[in-house]
Design an enzyme around this catalytic site. Structure first.
Site, PDB file in Angstrom:
ATOM      1  N   SER A 189       0.847  -1.188   0.000  1.00 55.98           N
ATOM      2  CA  SER A 189       0.000   0.000   0.000  1.00 55.98           C
ATOM      3  C   SER A 189       0.887   1.246   0.000  1.00 55.98           C
ATOM      4  O   SER A 189       1.638   1.466  -0.942  1.00 55.98           O
ATOM      5  CB  SER A 189      -0.950  -0.027   1.193  1.00 55.98           C
ATOM      6  OG  SER A 189      -1.953   0.945   1.044  1.00 55.98           O
ATOM      7  N   ASP A 197     -17.792 -15.271 -13.795  1.00 57.19           N
ATOM      8  CA  ASP A 197     -16.977 -16.257 -13.078  1.00 57.19           C
ATOM      9  C   ASP A 197     -16.299 -17.242 -14.017  1.00 57.19           C
ATOM     10  O   ASP A 197     -15.101 -17.525 -13.896  1.00 57.19           O
ATOM     11  CB  ASP A 197     -17.884 -17.002 -12.078  1.00 57.19           C
ATOM     12  CG  ASP A 197     -17.143 -18.042 -11.255  1.00 57.19           C
ATOM     13  OD1 ASP A 197     -15.924 -18.200 -11.445  1.00 57.19           O
ATOM     14  OD2 ASP A 197     -17.792 -18.698 -10.429  1.00 57.19           O
ATOM     15  N   VAL A 247     -13.266 -21.905 -15.284  1.00 62.03           N
ATOM     16  CA  VAL A 247     -13.438 -22.555 -13.985  1.00 62.03           C
ATOM     17  C   VAL A 247     -14.485 -21.797 -13.178  1.00 62.03           C
ATOM     18  O   VAL A 247     -14.423 -20.564 -13.085  1.00 62.03           O
ATOM     19  CB  VAL A 247     -12.110 -22.605 -13.192  1.00 62.03           C
ATOM     20  CG1 VAL A 247     -12.328 -23.194 -11.807  1.00 62.03           C
ATOM     21  CG2 VAL A 247     -11.069 -23.411 -13.939  1.00 62.03           C
ATOM     22  N   ASP A 295      -8.740  -5.667  -5.079  1.00 63.63           N
ATOM     23  CA  ASP A 295      -8.291  -4.612  -4.162  1.00 63.63           C
ATOM     24  C   ASP A 295      -9.408  -3.587  -4.006  1.00 63.63           C
ATOM     25  O   ASP A 295      -9.865  -2.987  -4.981  1.00 63.63           O
ATOM     26  CB  ASP A 295      -7.026  -3.947  -4.703  1.00 63.63           C
ATOM     27  CG  ASP A 295      -6.341  -3.060  -3.677  1.00 63.63           C
ATOM     28  OD1 ASP A 295      -7.036  -2.270  -3.015  1.00 63.63           O
ATOM     29  OD2 ASP A 295      -5.116  -3.163  -3.532  1.00 63.63           O
ATOM     30  N   HIS A 316      -6.912  -5.958  -0.832  1.00 63.59           N
ATOM     31  CA  HIS A 316      -5.810  -5.026  -0.613  1.00 63.59           C
ATOM     32  C   HIS A 316      -4.783  -5.622   0.349  1.00 63.59           C
ATOM     33  O   HIS A 316      -5.084  -5.863   1.524  1.00 63.59           O
ATOM     34  CB  HIS A 316      -6.343  -3.708  -0.061  1.00 63.59           C
ATOM     35  CG  HIS A 316      -5.306  -2.641   0.052  1.00 63.59           C
ATOM     36  ND1 HIS A 316      -4.699  -2.072  -1.042  1.00 63.59           N
ATOM     37  CD2 HIS A 316      -4.759  -2.034   1.128  1.00 63.59           C
ATOM     38  CE1 HIS A 316      -3.833  -1.172  -0.652  1.00 63.59           C
ATOM     39  NE2 HIS A 316      -3.830  -1.125   0.669  1.00 63.59           N
TER      40      HIS A 316
END
Length: 533
Positions: A212, A279, A284, A426, A465
């Site tokens: 970060s 998805d 998958v 994130d 994150h």
């Protein structure tokens, strides 16, 4: 901002002005190394333009070390076992004319046999320049000499009111420069010097490790101080700060202009729908959008549908759906020109899109630095005022804290290695900002293949994150960097696994992505291969 702002707070060791007599500045650095077998004050050399004010030494016994919970940011107690005895040497420095006092803490295994010869500088989170607690002790346990700095701005990652502005109400530029860059170089030089004086031998390899803000700091070192570190591990980097720190307020302008205030339950319904739609694009079904940039599901398709929130049925309005579409797309000017990136689809919107509750890093940045008006209300931004503030931030602060110079040629020439990763979910720092920077480096330095020689980026599906989320997490990213630096083993993939080990992946280096071969257990890394995105 590191592990969702959990592992942030730790108590700093106080300095003692009485322990000064053996301090030396760079001009007096020919006094020679002092081999240390005990924890004691030693002479310290500082870079030109930096003056050492005080040195303090504190011995710590071996054993189990516990870092107590410090709510709200650190609600979980952390315990490290089998820590060897170590010495904390804290150096206070100042910069003439800045009226600052910067603390640099260096932690060293007291037994020279416990030291690997490596140095590890550790990064900060949000407005915390460095954590003086568990990261240092963990590094010592792993055989490193470790260092952190407070940049002279204190140890509060949230509140900048005590240092951001001068008494006259202007930006305290020297302290902002400390936070942005200057204190990092000081820490690198002083940390390695302390190690040499303490053991009588120089550091063999030096590393940066941060996420970060700590990730941004790592990129800053590569850009402006290319010889400080042999290897830099920079995770979820908050680079492009002058843009990112305004762009993450875009939702407030959208809510204000469109006059909507969706609940988090409503917002989460959009992510649920996006995952359902996208998805299996990677072949998958695992509840993860592998590459959100491939997901073209339009949030407006959810308009008119019903979701259940707190036991009540709510019909998603078109205005709310269009607001989510705009937040995902990222900020634009009043004329429609793209300014920056939004969060990826499937990333939680709780932090960056809470009506009336702006992301605190961005809120503080705009109030204290861009407008120099602590009373400024970022929840009342309009498209016009957002655009003005965004451009003002770029104009005034890019040179100080942008951390977006793509010319890494000096770092590459010095033999440095930069290993960086960013989670695709994130929820605080938009992942595409890191991708944008990497592409700019590619254009500046001759393309992806050449840049891969010294800088590799990994995008982790389903990872939040600095970690967390539903996707496999890196298992030994620092070890991968060490092998690259010391053994020449450039990582083609980054090993990752879920906490229980039930799912493993070998994350492919950008721009490659992992794809299931169609055979074998889809939870096993062995059944995936890297292909062009």
């Amino acid at each position: 901002m590191k592990r969702q702002l959990i592992l942030l707070m730790a108590a700093a060791v106080p300095l003692s002005a009485a322990l000064v007599p053996m301090v030396a500045n760079a001009a007096d650095s020919d006094s020679g190394p002092v081999a240390a077998t005990t924890c004691a004050v030693i002479p310290v050399s500082a870079p030109s333009g930096t003056t050492v004010e005080a040195v303090n030494a504190v011995a710590n016994a071996s054993g189990t070390v516990t870092f107590p919970a410090a709510p709200p940011l650190n609600p979980v107690e952390e315990t490290l076992t089998d820590v060897p005895a170590w010495c904390d040497i804290t150096v206070t420095v100042t910069h003439p004319g800045a009226d600052d006092h910067v603390n640099i803490k260096v932690s060293l295994p007291q037994d020279p046999e416990k030291w690997t010869g490596r140095f590890q500088a550790t990064g900060g989170s949000a407005y915390l320049a460095g954590d003086f607690g568990s990261p240092l002790v963990a590094a010592v346990k792993a055989g490193y000499v470790a260092a952190a700095t407070d940049a002279g701005v204190g140890t509060n990652p949230i509140d900048v009111s005590g240092w951001a502005l001068t008494p006259a109400g202007e930006v305290n530029t020297p302290l902002l420069q400390n936070f942005a860059s200057r204190s990092l170089h000081d820490m690198a030089v002083i940390g390695k010097d302390v190690a040499k004086k303490f053991y009588g031998n120089p550091v063999s390899h030096s590393y940066w490790n941060g996420c970060s803000t700590g990730g941004r700091q790592g990129y800053e070192e590569a850009q402006d101080y290319p010889t400080d570190f042999d290897g830099i591990l920079a995770k979820a980097p908050a680079i492009n700060w002058d843009r990112f720190a305004v762009a993450t307020l875009w939702s407030q302008a959208v809510f204000s202009e469109e006059k909507v205030a969706p609940t988090q339950c409503e917002l989460e319904a959009f992510n649920t729908a996006a995952v359902e739609a996208c998805d299996t694009l990677d072949g998958v079904k695992d509840g993860i959008i592998d590459n959100p940039q491939d997901c073209h599901w339009d949030a407006r398709r959810l308009a008119g549908t019903t979701v259940v929130c707190d036991g009540k049925e709510i019909t998603i309005s078109y205005a709310t759906a269009d607001a989510v579409r705009k937040i995902w797309a990222g900020p634009v000017s009043p004329t429609g020109k793209k300014l920056w990136y939004g969060p990826n689809k499937s990333a939680s919107l709780a932090a960056l899109a809470a009506p009336g509750a702006p992301f605190f890093v961005a809120d503080s940045w705009v109030r204290y630095f861009v407008t120099q008006n602590p009373s400024f209300d970022t929840t009342k931004l309009t498209y016009k005022s957002f655009d003005q503030i965004f451009r003002a931030s770029q104009q005034e602060f890019n040179d100080i804290i942008g951390t977006d110079d793509p010319n890494l040629s000096a770092f590459a020439k010095a033999g440095g290695k930069l290993l960086s990763w960013h989670g695709q979910t994130d929820e605080l720092v938009p992942t595409q900002g890191t991708v944008d920077y990497r592409e700019r480096v590619n254009r500046t330095l001759g393309g992806n293949e050449r840049v891969d020689d010294f800088y590799r980026l990994f995008l982790l599906p389903g990872v939040n994150h600095c970690g967390g989320g539903t996707g496999p997490q890196p298992t030994d990213d620092l070890g991968a960097l060490v092998n690259w630096v010391e053994k020449g083993q450039a990582p083609a993939t980054l090993a990752a696994a879920t906490p229980d080990g039930s799912v493993t992946r070998n994350i492919c280096r950008y721009p490659m992505v992992a794809r299931y071969t169609g055979h074998g257990d889809p939870a096993s890394a062995a059944n995936y291969r890297c292909v062009a995105a």
